[in-house]
Scaffold this active site. Structure first.
Site, mmCIF file in Angstrom:
data_model
loop_
_atom_site.group_PDB
_atom_site.id
_atom_site.type_symbol
_atom_site.label_atom_id
_atom_site.label_comp_id
_atom_site.label_asym_id
_atom_site.label_seq_id
_atom_site.Cartn_x
_atom_site.Cartn_y
_atom_site.Cartn_z
ATOM 1 N N THR A 107 40.753 46.000 67.153
ATOM 2 C CA THR A 107 42.150 46.176 66.742
ATOM 3 C C THR A 107 43.130 46.157 67.907
ATOM 4 O O THR A 107 44.328 45.963 67.702
ATOM 5 C CB THR A 107 42.327 47.496 65.968
ATOM 6 O OG1 THR A 107 41.961 48.597 66.805
ATOM 7 C CG2 THR A 107 41.463 47.503 64.718
ATOM 8 N N ASP A 108 42.644 46.362 69.148
ATOM 9 C CA ASP A 108 43.580 46.440 70.276
ATOM 10 C C ASP A 108 44.384 45.150 70.450
ATOM 11 O O ASP A 108 45.556 45.196 70.832
ATOM 12 C CB ASP A 108 42.825 46.744 71.573
ATOM 13 C CG ASP A 108 42.516 48.222 71.722
ATOM 14 O OD1 ASP A 108 42.898 49.006 70.831
ATOM 15 O OD2 ASP A 108 41.888 48.599 72.725
ATOM 16 N N SER A 137 38.034 44.139 72.293
ATOM 17 C CA SER A 137 39.107 43.148 72.250
ATOM 18 C C SER A 137 40.088 43.262 73.412
ATOM 19 O O SER A 137 40.784 42.301 73.732
ATOM 20 C CB SER A 137 39.861 43.223 70.919
ATOM 21 O OG SER A 137 40.588 44.433 70.803
ATOM 22 N N THR A 139 35.798 47.956 67.694
ATOM 23 C CA THR A 139 35.423 49.297 67.228
ATOM 24 C C THR A 139 34.457 49.254 66.064
ATOM 25 O O THR A 139 33.536 50.070 65.977
ATOM 26 C CB THR A 139 36.691 50.088 66.835
ATOM 27 O OG1 THR A 139 37.471 50.329 68.008
ATOM 28 C CG2 THR A 139 36.338 51.425 66.204
#
Length: 320
Positions: free
Chosen positions: A90-91, A57, A16
């Site tokens: 961040t995933d 990710s 992101t």
């Protein structure tokens, strides 16, 4: 003692923080140079930037993990390196940071960070998180604390941190532990020292990653996924069990079939915090019976236990 030559290395991998919707919402278009040009005036430490790859990710593979791990290992050989920041989506940040942590001990700090809001949203958090992560990587007290995740002014240990919210900038939490430190006004403060983690493993070669699946227990679970794992001859299965690590009694035959076929089976709690029980319950599907079958009761969450199992299986297979 540091010198002017000592620097923090920032490794950009996409996510992101690198998304620019006005260019292409599906492509992490912003690179390290663009993402750091606006923050250098907030830094008191030299930085170097590397674009290792650009990917969202959720689409990462073991090849990406291997490439990142090799790069980090090689970077540690530079005497002028103070620490490394990995800018990451961040995933799967909690998963990848924990995997890198298991490959330690790292001689210099490794800090993951990212963004919950991309650069064109109101109150984008990426620049502030980057600055905080750089300050953390440069802080002498960060050495010896394992891999860390810095988000929203908090410092978390990779082995405890989870993404607890889908969109909030305060998404990352450490259930049962809490953050180990904070970054405020450029000052890194730690609340204490975690006991050292002795579970370190070797990095698998590109072609030797064991096949390990994660299966979550739900009310009325049919066992279909367990039987699919057996049919597909996977190497290991991590089961997220109810409560402290329990499974329905009617699935015990499926679990037994996996074990008899030589498949590693671990059961972890599906709860967000707490340890598995080892010797409290003896009802069918609880820990006493599972252990007698050959199941290992392990700490969760399941996706982190899966990473441990993959690396432990690699060690076992090397000795065979």
């Amino acid at each position: 003692m540091t010198t002017a030559n000592h620097y923090v290395l920032i490794v950009f991998t996409g996510g992101t923080i690198s998304v620019s919707p006005s260019t292409d919402v599906s492509n992490p278009a912003l690179g390290g140079t663009q993402l750091t040009e606006g923050i250098r005036r907030y830094l008191d430490v030299p930085i170097k930037v590397v674009d290792l790859y650009r990917a969202m990710s959720e689409s990462l593979t073991f090849s990406h993990l291997h490439r990142l791990a090799v790069f980090l290992m090689e970077s540690m050989n530079d005497a002028d390196l103070r620490g490394v920041v990995v800018s990451h989506g961040t995933d799967t940040m909690e998963e990848v940071a924990y995997f890198i942590d298991l490959l330690g001990p790292w001689v210099k700090p490794v800090v993951f960070t990212g963004a919950m809001r991309h650069s064109e949203l109101l109150s984008a958090d990426g620049p502030a998180n980057l600055v905080d992560a750089i300050q953390t990587a440069a802080e002498p007290l960060s050495a010896g604390r394992g891999v860390m995740v810095v988000m929203n002014q908090e410092v978390h240990a990779a082995r405890f941190v989870v993404k607890g919210h889908s969109t909030n900038v305060a998404a990352f939490v450490s259930p049962g532990c809490g953050p180990i430190g904070s970054v405020v006004e450029g000052i890194v403060r730690y609340y204490g020292m975690l006991p050292p983690d002795s579970r370190f493993f070797s990095l698998p070669k590109q072609d030797e990653w064991p096949r390990v699946e994660l299966v979550r227990m739900t009310l009325g679970n049919s066992g279909l996924l367990l039987r699919a794992c057996l049919a597909d001859r996977v190497d290991g299965v991590v089961i997220e069990g109810f409560g402290a690590g329990h499974v329905p009694d009617y699935l015990l035959q499926d679990i037994d079939a996996l074990i008899r076929a030589g498949v590693w089976v671990w059961v972890v709690p599906r709860t967000s915090a707490g340890h598995p029980l080892l010797s409290t319950y003896s009802t069918p599907g609880s820990e006493i019976g599972l252990r007698s079958m050959g199941v290992r009761m392990e700490e969760g969450p399941g996706y982190k236990a899966r990473m441990r199992m993959i690396l432990q299986l690699v060690e076992i297979l090397k000795r065979m």
